[in-house]
Write an enzyme that holds these catalytic residues in place. Sequence first.
Site, mmCIF file in Angstrom:
data_model
loop_
_atom_site.group_PDB
_atom_site.id
_atom_site.type_symbol
_atom_site.label_atom_id
_atom_site.label_comp_id
_atom_site.label_asym_id
_atom_site.label_seq_id
_atom_site.Cartn_x
_atom_site.Cartn_y
_atom_site.Cartn_z
ATOM 1 N N THR A 83 0.854 -1.179 0.000
ATOM 2 C CA THR A 83 0.000 0.000 0.000
ATOM 3 C C THR A 83 0.889 1.227 0.000
ATOM 4 O O THR A 83 1.926 1.239 0.663
ATOM 5 C CB THR A 83 -0.921 0.042 1.236
ATOM 6 O OG1 THR A 83 -1.382 1.377 1.479
ATOM 7 C CG2 THR A 83 -0.201 -0.427 2.493
ATOM 8 N N CYS A 196 -1.280 4.739 -5.753
ATOM 9 C CA CYS A 196 -2.174 3.941 -4.921
ATOM 10 C C CYS A 196 -2.204 2.573 -5.574
ATOM 11 O O CYS A 196 -2.342 2.470 -6.799
ATOM 12 C CB CYS A 196 -3.568 4.555 -4.860
ATOM 13 S SG CYS A 196 -4.790 3.454 -4.103
#
Length: 230
Positions: A83, A196
């Site tokens: 992440t 992202c």
Amino acid sequence: MRTIGLIGGMSWESSAEYYRLINQQVRDRLGPLRSAQLLMHSVDFGPVEQAQHAGRWDDAAAILVDAARRLEAGGAECVVLCTNTMHKVAEPIQAAVGIPFLHIAEPAAHAALEIGANTVGLLGTAFTMEQDFLKQRLHAQGLNVLVPDEAERRAVHRIIYDELCVGVISETSRQAYQRVIESLTARGAQAIILGCTEIGLLIKPEHSALPLLDTTALHAQAAVAFALDD
């Protein structure tokens, strides 16, 4: 082959991409029946997301520190945090273990420089676009980083949490991202960092006139390079 440790679940949609990409790359490098030695600790994203939006970053960090320690205890030889946003707490995670932490910004910066892109547009959650934890890493490599305007940031952030993290792929949202990319292009971006790990599920190279630097794919590539001692 070294054992890769993955901290996943944020969201599991992109964590599954890490698993697929890492194993595909090992197969391509070593042969058709070869696959990666890896461990994954997949956290429950709900408490992490709640901590993010409440500004309780220490609570979120504690969850990931525990995951990293479990990976190390299980035999992992590096930590890959699947992440971008939670790289805000990269330092306490690295400090908690004695194995390397492979930061997601490094391969993205190197990829930008390799193609001669000194000015990049950054897409990601509002945390990633508005705070400095990722941008500073990119700046340190000599990159100029552009982010969307306020309204565009809200749209990009909403689509990530409301759609991409739950597996919804919308053509309307793809077009919204394309408009944001066009705006960044007009401001001088030479490449777009998909900052992202879910954005690559929506935006593919054919959807952008600029080169796309997908942090998921680049981070997975860095993990494979570590595992195979490149």
